[in-house]
Structures are given as structure tokens and as C-alpha cells.
Design a protein around this motif. Structure first.
Motif, short mmCIF file in Angstrom:
data_model
loop_
_atom_site.label_atom_id
_atom_site.label_comp_id
_atom_site.label_asym_id
_atom_site.label_seq_id
_atom_site.Cartn_x
_atom_site.Cartn_y
_atom_site.Cartn_z
N LEU A 87 0.81 -1.21 0.00
CA LEU A 87 0.00 0.00 0.00
C LEU A 87 0.84 1.25 0.00
CD1 LEU A 87 -2.65 -1.05 2.66
CD2 LEU A 87 -2.91 -1.05 0.19
N VAL A 88 2.15 1.10 -0.08
CA VAL A 88 3.03 2.21 0.22
C VAL A 88 2.85 3.43 -0.68
CG1 VAL A 88 5.13 1.89 -1.12
CG2 VAL A 88 5.27 2.28 1.31
N LEU A 89 2.34 3.21 -1.91
CA LEU A 89 2.18 4.34 -2.80
C LEU A 89 0.72 4.70 -3.02
CD1 LEU A 89 4.80 4.17 -5.64
CD2 LEU A 89 4.72 5.57 -3.62
N ALA A 90 -0.17 4.08 -2.28
CA ALA A 90 -1.59 4.34 -2.51
C ALA A 90 -2.00 5.63 -1.84
CB ALA A 90 -2.42 3.19 -1.95
N VAL A 91 -1.49 6.76 -2.37
CA VAL A 91 -1.82 8.07 -1.83
C VAL A 91 -2.32 8.95 -2.97
CG1 VAL A 91 -0.21 7.94 0.08
CG2 VAL A 91 0.57 8.85 -2.09
N PRO A 92 -3.21 9.88 -2.68
CA PRO A 92 -3.77 10.72 -3.73
C PRO A 92 -2.80 11.80 -4.17
CG PRO A 92 -4.65 11.34 -1.60
CD PRO A 92 -3.82 10.11 -1.39
N LEU A 93 -3.11 12.44 -5.30
CA LEU A 93 -2.33 13.58 -5.74
C LEU A 93 -2.44 14.69 -4.72
CD1 LEU A 93 -3.34 13.82 -9.51
CD2 LEU A 93 -1.29 12.80 -8.56
N ALA A 94 -1.35 15.44 -4.59
CA ALA A 94 -1.35 16.54 -3.64
C ALA A 94 -2.41 17.56 -4.05
CB ALA A 94 0.03 17.20 -3.61
N LYS A 139 5.27 13.13 4.39
CA LYS A 139 5.27 14.50 4.87
C LYS A 139 6.36 15.30 4.14
CE LYS A 139 4.95 16.88 9.31
NZ LYS A 139 4.97 16.71 10.79
N ASP A 140 6.14 16.60 4.04
CA ASP A 140 7.15 17.49 3.44
C ASP A 140 8.11 17.94 4.55
OD1 ASP A 140 8.65 19.28 1.99
OD2 ASP A 140 7.09 20.83 1.93
N THR A 141 8.99 17.05 4.96
CA THR A 141 9.85 17.36 6.10
C THR A 141 10.99 18.31 5.75
OG1 THR A 141 11.16 15.36 5.67
CG2 THR A 141 9.38 15.18 7.27
N ASP A 142 11.33 18.42 4.46
CA ASP A 142 12.40 19.35 4.09
C ASP A 142 11.84 20.70 3.62
OD1 ASP A 142 11.31 18.44 1.75
OD2 ASP A 142 13.19 17.63 0.93
N HIS A 143 10.52 20.85 3.70
CA HIS A 143 9.85 22.13 3.43
C HIS A 143 10.18 22.71 2.05
CE1 HIS A 143 8.82 21.90 7.64
NE2 HIS A 143 10.10 21.87 7.98
N ASN A 144 10.22 21.82 1.04
CA ASN A 144 10.46 22.31 -0.33
C ASN A 144 9.16 22.38 -1.13
OD1 ASN A 144 9.90 19.62 -0.78
ND2 ASN A 144 11.67 19.25 -2.11
N GLY A 145 8.03 22.14 -0.45
CA GLY A 145 6.73 22.22 -1.12
C GLY A 145 6.25 20.91 -1.70
N CYS A 146 7.11 19.87 -1.68
CA CYS A 146 6.72 18.55 -2.21
C CYS A 146 6.88 17.52 -1.11
CB CYS A 146 7.62 18.16 -3.39
SG CYS A 146 7.59 19.33 -4.76
N ASP A 147 5.97 16.53 -1.07
CA ASP A 147 6.10 15.51 -0.04
C ASP A 147 7.26 14.57 -0.36
OD1 ASP A 147 5.20 13.31 -1.71
OD2 ASP A 147 3.14 13.98 -1.40
N GLN A 148 7.65 13.78 0.64
CA GLN A 148 8.83 12.94 0.50
C GLN A 148 8.67 11.89 -0.59
OE1 GLN A 148 10.19 15.24 2.01
NE2 GLN A 148 11.60 14.07 3.29
#
Length: 230
Positions: free
Chosen positions: A19-26, A84-93
Motif C-alpha cells: 500500500l506504500v504508494l496508494a496516496v492521492p495527488l497533492a 510529509k514534506d519534512t524538508d519544506h520544499n513544497g513537495c512531499d517525501q
């Protein structure tokens, strides 16, 4: 740890891996699609830098060796938000790692990777990634979350677990098939293709050192063997 309630734990883990990639578009991404022909080099195509092997051998010799603990209480959400966007570049990890590890990357809205090519580090296979079949390429934790939990992460703070789960150094874009086979096994139970074993060991040892995670005796011995392929 006796046969390690292994069969029961692994059954649940394998399902989670798929399921690791089963996430919606941002949310809020634009409809335009950008294409990068060059992309970043695939993780499977990179070679360790000079001195990495020696450093890994030294660090491996200093890692604490411990027996694997029980998996009681483990859930994926114990390691925080995915992704999560832990590096705060506007894109998730997740999208950061796809952008880093794939070539011929196509993006929507400057962030969401919708297509690309992966040289899978675990198998050596060339994989075409498309958003409509996202599970074909998954984001793997080199040092698995459930294994980390059993090796001491159960005692960490929630913030530290979330940091670990989203750390780029512990993440790889890989083909879904070997990722499901790997599940939450350590290097003593599962290994990638020979051509990637050196890089895999270097990454694994670096993460274990960074987070003061111990390794089992069988994982230690396997990592030592992998470094012999450098």
C-alpha cells in the motif's frame, strides 16, 4: 527470538508494503505537466563514493548487536504522516524520492511525479512508472519501519519516528515485487541483487548509525558480506 511470531507478523507487513504508494495527488496542484529528460540518476545506477565502503565497515563494527524484540504495538501510523514534506520544499517525501530516483520524469504542478523510468536497484529490472499504476513503483524504507520498531524505535518519541520514516537517506524508489518480498526483513533474511549489495549495505549502516539502531547478529554478518562486494 523463537521463529519470531514471524509468520504472523510478516503476513501483516506484506499487506502494508503493497500500500506504500496508494496516496492521492497533492491538493492544489496545477494541471500542467512538466517533463525532465535528464532526471536524477536512478538509485540502482549510482555507485558509492570513494571512502564510503571503509566508513561503512568502521561504522558497522561499532553498531550494537542485539536480539530482535517483539513487534507488539506496531502500526504504520506510529511513524507519523505518510508522506510529509519534512524538508519544506513544497513537495512531499514520496514525490521527492520519485523525482530523485527516476529518469525521464514527468511532473504535474511542479511536484507530483506522474511518469518516469526506474532502474530498480533491488532487481536490476527496468520499470516504467505511470501514476495510473502507481503500485508498480513503491517507496521502500531501507531499514524497515517494523524492524526498527522491534529493534528499539518503539521507545522513541513520535517526532523521532516520523523523522525516521521520512528521511531521504532511508528511502528508495523500487519495483513493487521485490519490495513486497523484502517486507520488513533485515539483510540477514533478504538481499537485493549482487550489483546493489554494496550500496545497500552502505545505506543500511549509515541509517542504523544515524538513529543509533542496533542490528541482529545475522544482519551484521550479511552486511559485512555485502560490503565485500564493493
Amino acid at each position: 527470538m523463537a521463529a519470531r511470531t514471524a509468520v504472523l507478523v510478516k503476513a501483516g507487513r506484506t499487506a502494508a508494503a503493497g500500500l506504500v504508494l496508494a496516496v492521492p495527488l497533492a491538493a492544489g496542484c496545477k494541471a500542467d505537466v512538466g517533463v525532465s529528460e535528464s532526471g536524477s540518476p536512478s538509485a540502482g545506477g549510482t555507485k558509492p563514493a570513494s571512502g564510503d565502503e571503509a566508513r561503512a565497515r568502521k561504522d558497522l563494527s561499532r553498531l550494537r548487536i542485539a536480539a530482535e524484540g517483539g513487534g507488539s504495538g506496531y502500526r504504520r501510523d506510529k511513524f507519523g504522516t505518510r508522506w510529509k514534506d519534512t524538508d519544506h520544499n513544497g513537495c512531499d517525501q514520496r514525490n521527492d524520492v520519485l523525482d530523485r530516483d527516476l529518469t525521464k520524469v514527468e511532473k504535474k504542478g511542479g511536484c507530483v511525479v506522474v511518469a518516469g523510468r526506474l532502474h530498480d536497484p533491488y532487481s536490476g529490472k527496468e520499470i516504467t512508472f505511470a501514476k495510473k499504476d502507481a503500485a508498480e513503483v513503491q517507496i521502500d524504507h531501507v531499514y524497515p519501519l517494523a524492524l526498527a520498531w522491534r529493534m528499539g524505535a518503539s521507545r522513541w518519541s513520535e517526532d523521532r519516528r516520523e523523522q525516521f520514516a521520512n528521511d531521504h537517506d532511508n528511502l528508495l524508489a523500487v519495483w513493487g515485487v521485490p519490495n513486497r518480498q523484502k517486507s520488513d526483513s533485515g539483510p540477514g533474511e533478504w538481499k537485493p541483487q549482487k550489483g546493489f549489495q554494496c550500496s545497500y549495505a552502505i545505506k543500511y549502516v549509515a541509517v542504523a548509525k544515524e538513529y543509533s539502531l542496533p542490528v541482529t547478529r545475522s544482519d551484521h554478518d550479511a552486511l559485512q558480506d555485502f560490503l565485500g562486494r564493493c
